[in-house]
Design a protein around this motif. Structure first.
Motif, mmCIF file in Angstrom:
data_model
loop_
_atom_site.group_PDB
_atom_site.id
_atom_site.type_symbol
_atom_site.label_atom_id
_atom_site.label_comp_id
_atom_site.label_asym_id
_atom_site.label_seq_id
_atom_site.Cartn_x
_atom_site.Cartn_y
_atom_site.Cartn_z
ATOM 1 N N SER A 113 0.827 -1.207 0.000
ATOM 2 C CA SER A 113 0.000 0.000 0.000
ATOM 3 C C SER A 113 0.860 1.256 0.000
ATOM 4 O O SER A 113 0.580 2.211 -0.734
ATOM 5 N N ASN A 137 0.820 3.866 -3.127
ATOM 6 C CA ASN A 137 0.432 5.254 -2.886
ATOM 7 C C ASN A 137 1.506 6.222 -3.354
ATOM 8 O O ASN A 137 1.190 7.295 -3.885
ATOM 9 N N LYS A 172 -7.545 1.205 -4.883
ATOM 10 C CA LYS A 172 -8.792 0.969 -4.156
ATOM 11 C C LYS A 172 -8.834 -0.443 -3.581
ATOM 12 O O LYS A 172 -9.202 -0.648 -2.426
ATOM 13 N N GLU A 191 -6.397 -0.770 -0.683
ATOM 14 C CA GLU A 191 -6.914 -0.073 0.497
ATOM 15 C C GLU A 191 -7.971 -0.909 1.211
ATOM 16 O O GLU A 191 -8.025 -0.930 2.436
ATOM 17 N N TYR A 245 -7.588 -2.227 4.974
ATOM 18 C CA TYR A 245 -8.661 -1.904 5.909
ATOM 19 C C TYR A 245 -9.168 -3.162 6.604
ATOM 20 O O TYR A 245 -9.329 -3.188 7.826
#
Length: 76
Positions: A20, A24, A52, A55, A59
């Motif tokens: 991630s 990013n 997406k 993420e 999460y």
């Protein structure tokens, strides 16, 4: 994004966090470019979907408490 999902499946919960961070940084680099009708635009559009998906994986891992917080040792 597949590597992040497969890493979680294999039990490596820290790798999606590293993926991630990398994605990013890559995304922020693409945002600096003017990609109007450029061949790189397709790559950037695909990257947005990957961001997406990753993420969502990060999460889910963090909600379940599987990810350990990175140590603040300064070593990368």
């Amino acid at each position: 994004s597949r590597l992040a999902v497969n890493s979680v499946t294999a039990g490596d919960y820290s790798r999606p966090l590293r993926i991630s961070n990398f994605i990013n940084e890559l995304d922020s680099g693409f945002r600096l470019l003017n990609l109007k009708n450029d061949p790189l635009r397709k790559r950037y559009d695909g990257l947005k979907y990957d961001v997406k998906k990753i993420e969502e994986v990060v999460y889910d891992v963090s909600i379940r408490g599987l990810a350990k917080e990175p140590e603040s040792g300064g070593d990368k």
